[in-house]
Design a protein around this motif. Sequence first.
Motif: not given
Length: 219
Positions: A49-50, A54-56, A61-62, A101-104
């Motif tokens: 689900d997460f 994230g793809s949308k 980052w969350l 997440a870290q990239n963002l």
Amino acid sequence: MKKYILSFALVLMSLTAFAQSDYEKIMSEKIGKIEACKTTEEFQALANDFQRIGSKESGQWLPSYYAAFSYIQKGRIMMRDGNMQELDGVAAQAEKYLGTAQNLAGADNAEIHLLKKMAYSLRMMVNPQQRFMTDGVRASEELSRAEKLDPTNPRIALIKAEDTYFTPEQFGGSKTKGIEMFKEAIAKFNAYKPKTALDPNWGRGEAEYFMSLSAEKGR
């Protein structure tokens, strides 16, 4: 012409606000399910689900953070059940999302470094004797980075307490010391406030659970 431009700008702002509100609503709903998950299948579904969120929401980052956290929780259940041989694959999935997440979010995010620590700990448990000097050392390094970045973070205190509680005494662990550290973690939870309603706020229940075990033994 200016009137049309202004109208278009207002519509665009309204759509952006609506999209943000929709994102926060669905994230809150999924985050609220974390503590209710009890099985590997439930955590896998939550990770999926997460991932879709994230793809949308590619700039957030969350979602990737929580996808990684769901995989780590899945791995911890597997570890508890003695299913160690599949932990490498689960840790790899968590690390993939932590990289996103870290990239963002940037390199100086204590919450991400803490999950990296937990992912390395899962890898170490596949073969603790062989991997202590590799994955075990990496886990300690990530924990130290997290603590330096956010020393008041209660989740860092929680994981340190768990490590102390479950490590055998001959290797420096102590259940008694671990319980004292759980008390410290709860005190930090009482004082800690997440930056937003969506930011990580997990862990209090675990600390309280270990404290309840201690209370039962003391009766």
